[in-house]
Design an enzyme around this catalytic site. Structure first.
Site, PDB file in Angstrom:
ATOM      1  CG  HIS A   1      -1.437 136.382  56.240  1.00  0.00           C
ATOM      2  ND1 HIS A   1      -2.322 135.582  55.549  1.00  0.00           N
ATOM      3  CD2 HIS A   1      -0.991 137.287  55.339  1.00  0.00           C
ATOM      4  CE1 HIS A   1      -2.401 135.976  54.292  1.00  0.00           C
ATOM      5  NE2 HIS A   1      -1.598 137.013  54.140  1.00  0.00           N
ATOM      6  CG  ASN A   2      -4.527 132.421  56.603  1.00  0.00           C
ATOM      7  OD1 ASN A   2      -3.643 133.057  56.036  1.00  0.00           O
ATOM      8  ND2 ASN A   2      -4.847 131.200  56.233  1.00  0.00           N
TER       9      ASN A   2
ATOM     10  CE  LYS B   1      -0.962 132.072  55.090  1.00  0.00           C
ATOM     11  NZ  LYS B   1      -1.457 130.881  54.512  1.00  0.00           N
TER      12      LYS B   1
ATOM     13  CB  SER C   1       0.198 134.043  52.396  1.00  0.00           C
ATOM     14  OG  SER C   1      -1.016 134.592  51.905  1.00  0.00           O
TER      15      SER C   1
ATOM     16  CD  GLU D   1      -6.690 135.108  53.563  1.00  0.00           C
ATOM     17  OE1 GLU D   1      -5.450 135.113  53.490  1.00  0.00           O
ATOM     18  OE2 GLU D   1      -7.370 134.088  53.337  1.00  0.00           O
TER      19      GLU D   1
HETATM   20  N1  LIG Z   1      -4.853 126.793  48.377  1.00  0.00           N
HETATM   21  C1  LIG Z   1      -4.358 127.916  48.851  1.00  0.00           C
HETATM   22  O1  LIG Z   1      -4.646 129.038  48.380  1.00  0.00           O
HETATM   23  C2  LIG Z   1      -3.390 127.879  49.987  1.00  0.00           C
HETATM   24  C3  LIG Z   1      -3.106 126.690  50.652  1.00  0.00           C
HETATM   25  N2  LIG Z   1      -2.171 126.672  51.656  1.00  0.00           N
HETATM   26  C4  LIG Z   1      -1.838 125.417  52.328  1.00  0.00           C
HETATM   27  O2  LIG Z   1      -0.914 124.692  51.495  1.00  0.00           O
HETATM   28  C5  LIG Z   1      -1.133 123.277  51.606  1.00  0.00           C
HETATM   29  C6  LIG Z   1      -1.472 122.716  50.230  1.00  0.00           C
HETATM   30  O3  LIG Z   1      -2.643 123.348  49.769  1.00  0.00           O
HETATM   31  P1  LIG Z   1      -3.331 122.971  48.382  1.00  0.00           P
HETATM   32  O4  LIG Z   1      -2.310 123.000  47.314  1.00  0.00           O
HETATM   33  O5  LIG Z   1      -4.524 123.840  48.274  1.00  0.00           O
HETATM   34  O6  LIG Z   1      -3.719 121.442  48.554  1.00  0.00           O
HETATM   35  P2  LIG Z   1      -4.747 120.700  49.535  1.00  0.00           P
HETATM   36  O7  LIG Z   1      -4.782 121.376  50.862  1.00  0.00           O
HETATM   37  O8  LIG Z   1      -6.023 120.520  48.810  1.00  0.00           O
HETATM   38  O9  LIG Z   1      -4.026 119.281  49.719  1.00  0.00           O
HETATM   39  C7  LIG Z   1      -3.909 118.384  48.662  1.00  0.00           C
HETATM   40  C8  LIG Z   1      -2.556 117.741  48.670  1.00  0.00           C
HETATM   41  O10 LIG Z   1      -2.319 117.064  49.913  1.00  0.00           O
HETATM   42  C9  LIG Z   1      -1.938 115.699  49.605  1.00  0.00           C
HETATM   43  N3  LIG Z   1      -2.299 114.809  50.695  1.00  0.00           N
HETATM   44  C10 LIG Z   1      -3.444 114.831  51.415  1.00  0.00           C
HETATM   45  N4  LIG Z   1      -3.423 113.849  52.344  1.00  0.00           N
HETATM   46  C11 LIG Z   1      -2.245 113.197  52.179  1.00  0.00           C
HETATM   47  C12 LIG Z   1      -1.631 112.095  52.830  1.00  0.00           C
HETATM   48  N5  LIG Z   1      -2.229 111.470  53.845  1.00  0.00           N
HETATM   49  N6  LIG Z   1      -0.413 111.706  52.414  1.00  0.00           N
HETATM   50  C13 LIG Z   1       0.195 112.324  51.404  1.00  0.00           C
HETATM   51  N7  LIG Z   1      -0.319 113.389  50.745  1.00  0.00           N
HETATM   52  C14 LIG Z   1      -1.527 113.806  51.131  1.00  0.00           C
HETATM   53  C15 LIG Z   1      -2.692 115.417  48.327  1.00  0.00           C
HETATM   54  O11 LIG Z   1      -2.177 114.285  47.692  1.00  0.00           O
HETATM   55  P3  LIG Z   1      -3.103 113.452  46.662  1.00  0.00           P
HETATM   56  O12 LIG Z   1      -3.016 114.181  45.367  1.00  0.00           O
HETATM   57  O13 LIG Z   1      -2.513 112.119  46.647  1.00  0.00           O
HETATM   58  O14 LIG Z   1      -4.509 113.463  47.223  1.00  0.00           O
HETATM   59  C16 LIG Z   1      -2.424 116.692  47.570  1.00  0.00           C
HETATM   60  O15 LIG Z   1      -1.129 116.767  47.053  1.00  0.00           O
HETATM   61  C17 LIG Z   1      -2.272 123.114  52.622  1.00  0.00           C
HETATM   62  O16 LIG Z   1      -1.720 122.910  53.884  1.00  0.00           O
HETATM   63  C18 LIG Z   1      -3.005 124.452  52.564  1.00  0.00           C
HETATM   64  O17 LIG Z   1      -3.690 124.753  53.748  1.00  0.00           O
HETATM   65  C19 LIG Z   1      -1.467 127.781  52.007  1.00  0.00           C
HETATM   66  C20 LIG Z   1      -1.706 128.970  51.380  1.00  0.00           C
HETATM   67  C21 LIG Z   1      -2.699 129.125  50.357  1.00  0.00           C
HETATM   68  O1  LIG Z   2      -4.006 130.453  53.498  1.00  0.00           O
HETATM   69  C1  LIG Z   2      -4.684 130.876  52.598  1.00  0.00           C
HETATM   70  C2  LIG Z   2      -4.455 132.227  52.075  1.00  0.00           C
HETATM   71  O2  LIG Z   2      -3.609 132.971  52.856  1.00  0.00           O
HETATM   72  C3  LIG Z   2      -5.752 129.994  52.024  1.00  0.00           C
HETATM   73  O3  LIG Z   2      -6.313 130.509  50.890  1.00  0.00           O
HETATM   74  C4  LIG Z   2      -6.772 129.608  53.016  1.00  0.00           C
HETATM   75  O4  LIG Z   2      -7.443 128.486  52.530  1.00  0.00           O
HETATM   76  C5  LIG Z   2      -7.804 130.683  53.308  1.00  0.00           C
HETATM   77  O5  LIG Z   2      -8.601 130.343  54.398  1.00  0.00           O
HETATM   78  P1  LIG Z   2     -10.099 129.803  54.268  1.00  0.00           P
HETATM   79  O6  LIG Z   2     -10.061 128.656  53.278  1.00  0.00           O
HETATM   80  O7  LIG Z   2     -10.445 129.380  55.647  1.00  0.00           O
HETATM   81  O8  LIG Z   2     -10.933 130.955  53.764  1.00  0.00           O
END
Ligand SMILES: NC(=O)C1=CN([C@@H]2O[C@H](COP(=O)(O)OP(=O)(O)OC[C@H]3O[C@@H](n4cnc5c(N)ncnc54)[C@H](OP(=O)(O)O)[C@@H]3O)[C@@H](O)[C@H]2O)C=CC1
Ligand SMILES: O=C(CO)[C@H](O)[C@H](O)COP(=O)(O)O
Length: 485
Positions: free
Chosen positions: A191-192, A188, A134, A195
């Protein structure tokens, strides 16, 4: 893209969107790391490598080359979309990895998926660690809070790497081996959930300050800034002040006023509530936050209701101490939300057989993550003093802090109700507090009703045993076998 099939990298990252690219840069900035990177669409990889030559990434267009660029035993952190995307990458890596290698899923996976994936991957002799991460974009880059599950053996290898990239709070890295299997992703998820509750309570505070207190968003921003130097000091309060200060460049209006009032979600809050229901743990604060987003996202229902509900209460007149009352209500409701979240962790640990140290969870949430807050030090102290604490509300510090704000909390909930301002977070937290504090609950009547229509039996306050009243007969009481349920 410079390709390498020579094993030069000690760690790899798959998935280079917001989280993965920043986590990869964080890893690369640490002494001794050479980081291999791979993304399904090579454009993201090229962009990252071109923008950050200083990171010295070992980039690959093909996953086979990515795997070949990793030193053995190989370690790869997956940061891709939760669900099918994660399954797809795990399956590709599991086909190419060998016994002893480690696959780490750092995405927001559902913990039951993590348990399933760990079983499948470990059957091949490959370690699998589901870990919560996170902190959003900035946390991933500068130091997130990390919640790894998986085996103790995997953590021996992975722990030092995770410690090197985690946030530091009070001199300690914000990472701990949460528990085995899906424990990391479970924590986690909670945590969310917290959040969600925290964000909802802050949003209700803003609503009250502006609609009843008459403040502009800019003036409310000042109130939040002031609160951020007191007991409420936290990342979410800090960013709230920043958002409320923001002026929309296109219209000159407060930014918050031009954002459509419909809140989305990606699922972790819903999972928290679904699992809490399964575990029988009341997490009303989190549930109300999930439902508040859902209500906001049904404009057709809101419009239909507004077409007939045309008369709205006039906001109650309030004095100078109104914002202090909101502060007290926010603090007390926040204690309830955390208490409920920790209750869910305790129940989850019991059901799934995880040994989770609650104090350590509070410790790793003090830095790097979205719910990081001064307040967490108090939770650490509470569990240090009494690891078997039945509820955070029974901790002497929190009990007296909530009692001190109780009158203000009640004033806020009643003022909001009289003014027609929805405060589902504040009011559900207060009802929960009152439920715990009540010597006797009307559950007695519910149980009696159940016995009336379904012979579900009941227990008496004055005698041991289980009883049933012959409601459709002569209404005498008989002793029943087994226990009431
Ligand atoms: N954003 C945030 O603040 C937070 C996110 N997370 C978690 O971290 C992870 C990454 O989040 P985030 O960076 O936001 O990205 P996204 O959740 O938007 O995911 C995009 C990524 O996933 C890849 N992807 C999707 N489908 C496939 C597939 N079938 N095969 C291979 N690659 C694939 C994409 O590749 P391509 O570029 O080829 O489409 C890209 O790299 C997620 O699980 C999310 O829930 C955790 C904490 C905070
Ligand atoms: O994991 C997270 C932070 O801790 C991500 O930001 C998550 O996407 C937040 O949840 P939502 O998109 O449902 O508001």
């Amino acid at each position: 893209m410079a390709e390498s099939s020579v094993a030069t990298a000690n760690i790899g990252v798959v998935g280079l969107a917001v989280m993965g690219s920043n986590l990869a840069r964080n890893l690369a900035s640490r002494e001794g790391n050479t980081v291999a990177v791979y993304n399904r669409s090579p454009e993201r990889t090229t962009l990252l490598v071109d923008e950050h030559p200083e990171a010295g990434f070992v980039a690959s267009e093909k996953i086979e080359d990515f795997v070949a660029s990793l030193q053995k035993p190989r370690t790869a952190i997956i940061m891709v979309q939760a669900g099918k995307g994660t399954d797809a990458v795990i399956s590709q890596l599991a086909d190419l990895f060998e016994e002893g290698d480690i696959i780490v899923d750092g995405g927001n996976a559902l913990f039951t998926d993590t348990i399933r994936r760990e079983e499948a991957v470990t059957a091949k002799g490959i370690h699998f660690v589901g870990t919560g991460i996170s902190g959003g974009e900035e946390g991933a880059l500068k130091g997130p809070s990390i919640m790894p599950g998986g085996s103790v053996e995997s953590y021996k290898t992975l722990g030092p790497i995770l410690q090197s990239i985690a946030a530091i709070a009070e001199g300690e890295p914000c990472v701990t081996h949460v528990g085995t299997g899906g424990a990391g992703h479970f924590v986690k998820m909670i945590h969310n959930g917290i959040e969600y509750a925290d964000m909802q309570l802050i949003a209700e505070s803003y609503d009250l300050l502006t609609k009843i207190g008459g403040l502009t968003p800019a003036a409310a921003a000042e109130v939040f800034t002031e609160w951020n130097s007191g007991d409420l000091e936290s990342y979410l309060i800090e960013i709230t002040a920043e958002v409320l200060k923001q002026v929309d460049a296109k219209t000159g209006k407060p930014f918050v006023d031009i954002v459509l009032d419909q809140a989305g979600s990606k699922g972790t809050g819903v999972w928290t509530v679904q699992n809490a229901l399964d575990l029988g743990v009341p997490v009303g604060g989190i549930a109300e936050a999930v439902f508040a987003r859902a209500v906001s996202s049904h404009p057709e229902q809101r419009e239909a209701a507004q077409a007939v509900i045309t008369s709205r209460p006039t906001p109650v007149e309030v004095g100078d101490s109104f914002s202090d009352d909101v502060n007290a209500a926010l603090y007390a409701s926040k204690v309830v939300a955390y208490a409920q979240g920790f209750d869910a962790i305790i129940a989850g640990a019991e059901k799934y057989g995880w040994e989770i140290n609650k104090g350590n969870i509070a410790k790793i949430w003090r830095g790097g993550c979205i719910i990081r807050a001064q307040f967490l030090n108090r939770i650490v102290e509470a569990y240090d003093k009494n690891p078997g604490l039945k509820t955070l509300l029974a901790d002497p510090y929190f009990a007296s802090a909530v009692a001190n704000g109780e009158a203000a909390w009640r004033r806020i909930v009643s003022t909001a109700a009289l003014s027609g301002i929805p405060v589902p977070g504040f009011s559900s937290a207060l009802s929960y507090y009152d439920s715990l504090a009540s010597k006797r609950l009307p559950a007695s009547l519910v149980q009696a009703q159940r016995d009336f229509f379904g012979a579900h039996t009941y227990k008496r306050v004055d005698l041991p045993g289980t009883f049933h009243t012959l409601w459709s007969g002569d209404r005498t009481e008989i002793e029943s076998e087994g226990s009431s349920h």
